[in-house]
Scaffold this motif. Structure first.
Motif, short mmCIF file in Angstrom:
data_model
loop_
_atom_site.label_atom_id
_atom_site.label_comp_id
_atom_site.label_asym_id
_atom_site.label_seq_id
_atom_site.Cartn_x
_atom_site.Cartn_y
_atom_site.Cartn_z
N ILE A 86 0.87 -1.18 0.00
CA ILE A 86 0.00 0.00 0.00
C ILE A 86 0.91 1.23 0.00
N HIS A 87 0.66 2.15 -0.93
CA HIS A 87 1.57 3.28 -1.07
C HIS A 87 0.84 4.50 -1.63
N ASP A 88 1.47 5.64 -1.53
CA ASP A 88 1.03 6.81 -2.28
C ASP A 88 2.22 7.32 -3.09
N HIS A 89 2.10 8.50 -3.68
CA HIS A 89 3.04 8.89 -4.73
C HIS A 89 3.58 10.30 -4.52
N ILE A 90 4.77 10.52 -5.08
CA ILE A 90 5.40 11.84 -4.96
C ILE A 90 4.91 12.82 -6.02
N ILE A 133 -3.79 6.90 -2.22
CA ILE A 133 -3.26 5.71 -1.54
C ILE A 133 -3.90 4.48 -2.17
N HIS A 134 -3.06 3.60 -2.66
CA HIS A 134 -3.61 2.40 -3.29
C HIS A 134 -2.65 1.22 -3.23
N ARG A 135 -3.19 0.08 -3.66
CA ARG A 135 -2.39 -1.14 -3.81
C ARG A 135 -2.88 -1.81 -5.09
FE LIG Z 1 0.96 3.44 -7.37
#
Ligand SMILES: [Fe+2]
Length: 166
Positions: A86-90, A133-135
């Motif tokens: 699970i992450h988000d982005h710059i 935020i996604h996976r």
């Molecule tokens: Fe992504």
């Protein structure tokens, strides 16, 4: 510098025009998504070897970095069951599925699941932080391949992920 494959020349030119509009991230992502829809390559943009994926991770292949660092194009290959954390982005991101189906789960800031979608071949979506935020998982039984475009020089920053969540 990363060599730009010939089939990506038109796509890179279209993204270059979209980025040159210099609007905000959300609108830039939508303009770049339109560019990708108009120039979506097939999975053969990757070599046969690359299309096999890797046994232990989602395989990423950097296909183009814009000389001024404005954007990067990556090919990602997912074997069945492979998943991102699970992450988000710059920065803004645009994703186009070339083969297989990518199962995407969306989360709010409290990591509460807020939705899922299955992205089939030809599906293109753009998004930008915050609220990103996604996976992504390959829940199918064939290899999934997608193109990811990020609004930065991935060869310099190393990853599009801002944070990982557990
Ligand atoms: Fe992504």
């Amino acid at each position: 510098m990363t060599r730009t494959l010939m089939p990506l020349t038109d796509l890179a030119a279209a993204i270059r025009r979209a980025v040159a509009v210099r609007t905000d991230w959300t609108d830039t992502a939508e303009l770049v998504a339109e560019s990708l829809r108009a120039h979506l390559p097939g999975p053969e943009i990757l070599t046969p070897d690359q299309r096999l994926g890797e046994p232990d991770r989602v395989a990423g292949h950097l296909l183009h970095v814009e000389p001024d660092g404005a954007f990067s194009i990556l090919g990602l290959v997912w074997r069945p069951e492979q998943t991102t954390r699970i992450h988000d982005h710059i920065t803004w991101c645009v994703v186009g599925v070339l083969s297989g189906v990518e199962h995407e789960e969306l989360f709010d800031e409290a990591l509460t699941p807020i939705g899922t979608r299955d992205n089939p071949p030809g599906e293109v979506s753009g998004f930008a932080p915050p609220g990103d935020i996604h996976r992504i998982r390959n829940i199918g039984d064939e290899i999934a391949i997608s193109l990811h475009i990020y609004g930065t020089d991935i060869s310099r920053v190393g990853s599009s992920a801002r944070r990982y969540y557990n």
